[in-house]
Design an enzyme around this catalytic site. Structure first.
Site, short mmCIF file in Angstrom:
data_model
loop_
_atom_site.label_atom_id
_atom_site.label_comp_id
_atom_site.label_asym_id
_atom_site.label_seq_id
_atom_site.Cartn_x
_atom_site.Cartn_y
_atom_site.Cartn_z
N CYS A 241 47.00 58.24 40.06
CA CYS A 241 47.92 58.40 38.91
C CYS A 241 47.56 59.72 38.23
O CYS A 241 47.28 59.78 37.03
CB CYS A 241 47.84 57.24 37.95
SG CYS A 241 47.84 55.62 38.76
N ALA A 243 49.06 62.94 37.87
CA ALA A 243 49.88 63.91 37.13
C ALA A 243 49.78 63.67 35.62
O ALA A 243 49.57 62.53 35.20
CB ALA A 243 51.33 63.79 37.59
N GLY A 245 47.80 66.39 35.69
CA GLY A 245 46.76 67.11 36.41
C GLY A 245 45.55 67.60 35.65
O GLY A 245 44.70 68.27 36.22
N GLY A 246 45.41 67.24 34.38
CA GLY A 246 44.23 67.69 33.64
C GLY A 246 42.93 67.25 34.29
O GLY A 246 41.99 68.04 34.47
N LYS A 247 42.87 65.98 34.71
CA LYS A 247 41.65 65.46 35.33
C LYS A 247 41.46 66.03 36.73
O LYS A 247 40.33 66.28 37.16
CB LYS A 247 41.70 63.93 35.34
CG LYS A 247 41.79 63.34 33.93
CD LYS A 247 41.93 61.82 33.94
CE LYS A 247 42.15 61.27 32.55
NZ LYS A 247 43.51 61.47 32.05
N ASP A 262 50.09 60.64 42.96
CA ASP A 262 50.96 60.15 41.89
C ASP A 262 52.30 59.75 42.51
O ASP A 262 52.68 60.26 43.56
CB ASP A 262 51.18 61.22 40.81
CG ASP A 262 51.57 60.62 39.47
OD1 ASP A 262 50.68 60.42 38.62
OD2 ASP A 262 52.78 60.34 39.29
N ASP A 304 43.15 56.62 36.45
CA ASP A 304 43.70 56.72 35.09
C ASP A 304 44.96 55.85 35.12
O ASP A 304 46.05 56.32 35.41
CB ASP A 304 44.03 58.19 34.79
CG ASP A 304 44.50 58.38 33.36
OD1 ASP A 304 44.50 57.40 32.59
OD2 ASP A 304 44.88 59.51 33.00
N CYS A 357 44.67 55.19 28.32
CA CYS A 357 44.85 55.73 26.96
C CYS A 357 45.49 54.65 26.10
O CYS A 357 46.61 54.79 25.60
CB CYS A 357 45.69 57.01 26.99
SG CYS A 357 47.31 56.83 27.75
#
Length: 426
Positions: A241, A243, A245-247, A262, A304, A357
């Site tokens: 999961c 996108a 893409g920070g991680k 994703d 995530d 989150c």
């Protein structure tokens, strides 16, 4: 629609209906509600809807104070009054312009009532409370889970514009970028930009370092998930999961060989753009996690998981009106399935980081405890304070949980739950 500004107000009415009646996420419903509108009108539509959602209980209290009979919650007159009042009280629209664009929205309906209530309220120089009032159901749910102080902290955070955090491609340049951008840092590889007031209206892509890919926007709490996997040293990691893409970028920058998966083609395009901009590499896969599997066991997994996103309510006020016990239970069930599925793909001794989150225990602490109870071959690898940004602490149990009072004096964080699990080596 010959009244100037009317198309944006019509779109705001459609958008709020999509969120409040049909339960659609604001950002997803925006596209359909603003079809054919120019960018400025799209932005105004979004701003009006977001302010209505952020201040909904308080707008309704005002409206109810000026009507003899309480309007039904879904009455069009109530929605139009919310839109007109939000513009006047939060977007500095002159009252005459707000009512001129409101009345055509109740065509064939109680125009006189709308005109009268709006006039009564605006003559009285009304005000909306600061901080905004949380929806009653949300405040009760959070108080039951976290104690009475939590909803108060959440309301306070709700009234502030969330800060912008960035993650750096090269953590060794933290001091350099903090100085260049005038920001502060809680950890290597992270900079919090100065508050919006200091920045004026500078667009993110225009800031130094963005175009050359030195950094990307990512909340400090969100950045902790990849942090807990440490240095990759060429080992394999699945970012599930993934996108936008920070991680993925954090993991690639830390030396992992990343496969980023994703379901959303559109969101993966953003991820690929981000990788191109930063010069980082990952194998990008579009697939449904429930139908895909890797060719071989991997050293690490970052899940995530899809969640209610109540932890990012400051940025997405619609979640407080769309999410209730039913949605929480449905997503908790999906998370348990995905967690169990991903666990099978890990090599012995490998690490699995599970993150949401969300501010709901059912998507965090309870999920982690249930997984460990049903997977005796896994153990919790407790998070330590030394691994985390300054001011963020692990729970006594070794989970990572950020709440609305985390880093409150420095602008706060998004609400996250993160657990680091390790698979037995034997």
């Amino acid at each position: 629609d010959d009244v100037p500004g009317l198309p944006a107000r019509r779109a705001a009415l459609r958008l709020l209906d999509a969120v409040l009646r049909r339960g659609e996420p604001l950002e997803l419903a925006l596209h359909g509600a603003t079809q054919g509108l120019p960018p400025a009108d799209r932005a105004l539509t979004h701003a009006i809807a977001a302010e209505v959602l952020r201040h909904l209980p308080d707008l309704d209290t005002l409206i109810d104070s000026a009507t003899r009979q309480i309007l039904p919650p879904d009455a069009k007159a109530r929605m139009v009054l919310r839109i007109a009042l939000a513009q006047t009280l939060k977007l500095d629209t002159p009252p005459h312009a707000a009512i001129a664009t409101a009345l055509p929205l109740v065509d064939g309906g109680p125009r006189k009532l709308v005109h009268g209530v709006f006039g009564t309220l605006t003559r009285g120089a009304p005000d909306l409370p600061d901080p905004p009032t949380l929806p009653v159901g949300v405040a009760h749910r959070w108080a039951a889970q976290w104690g009475d102080a939590m909803p108060q902290a959440a309301a306070h955070a709700y009234g502030q514009r969330p800060p912008i955090d960035i993650s750096l491609r090269n953590p060794e340049q933290t001091a350099k970028w903090a100085e260049t951008l005038g920001g502060t840092s809680f950890a290597p590889g992270h900079v919090r930009l100065p508050s919006h007031a200091d920045q004026g209206n500078v667009a993110i892509p225009d800031l130094p370092g963005f175009a050359e890919g030195a950094w990307w926007v990512q909340d400090v709490a969100a950045s902790c998930a990849a942090r807990l996997l440490g240095a990759g040293e060429g080992r394999t990691v699945l970012d599930l999961c993934a996108a936008p893409g920070g991680k993925t970028m954090q993991l690639a920058a830390a030396g992992w060989r990343v496969t980023a998966l994703d379901q959303s083609k559109k969101r993966l395009e953003r991820l690929s753009d981000n990788l191109t901009r930063t010069g980082l590499t990952a194998e990008v896969v579009q697939a449904d996690l429930r139908a895909w599997r890797p060719d071989a066991p991997v050293h690490a997994i970052l899940l995530d998981a899809p969640c209610t996103a109540t932890g990012i309510y400051r940025r997405h006020p619609d979640v407080l009106h769309r999410i209730g016990p039913r949605q929480i239970a449905e997503l908790a069930e999906l998370q348990a399935d995905l967690l169990a599925r991903a666990a099978d793909w890990l090599a012995p001794g490998g690490r699995l980081v599970y993150a949401t989150c969300s501010l709901e225990r059912a998507e965090g602490e309870e999920q982690g405890a249930q997984f460990l109870a049903s997977h005796p071959d896994f153990a919790l690898l407790p998070t330590t304070a030394e691994e985390l940004p300054a001011g963020i602490l692990p729970t006594p149990d070794g989970w990572l949980r950020t709440l609305p009072d985390t880093l409150a004096d420095a602008g706060g964080t998004d609400g996250f739950f993160i657990a680091r699990l390790v698979k037995n080596a034997n």
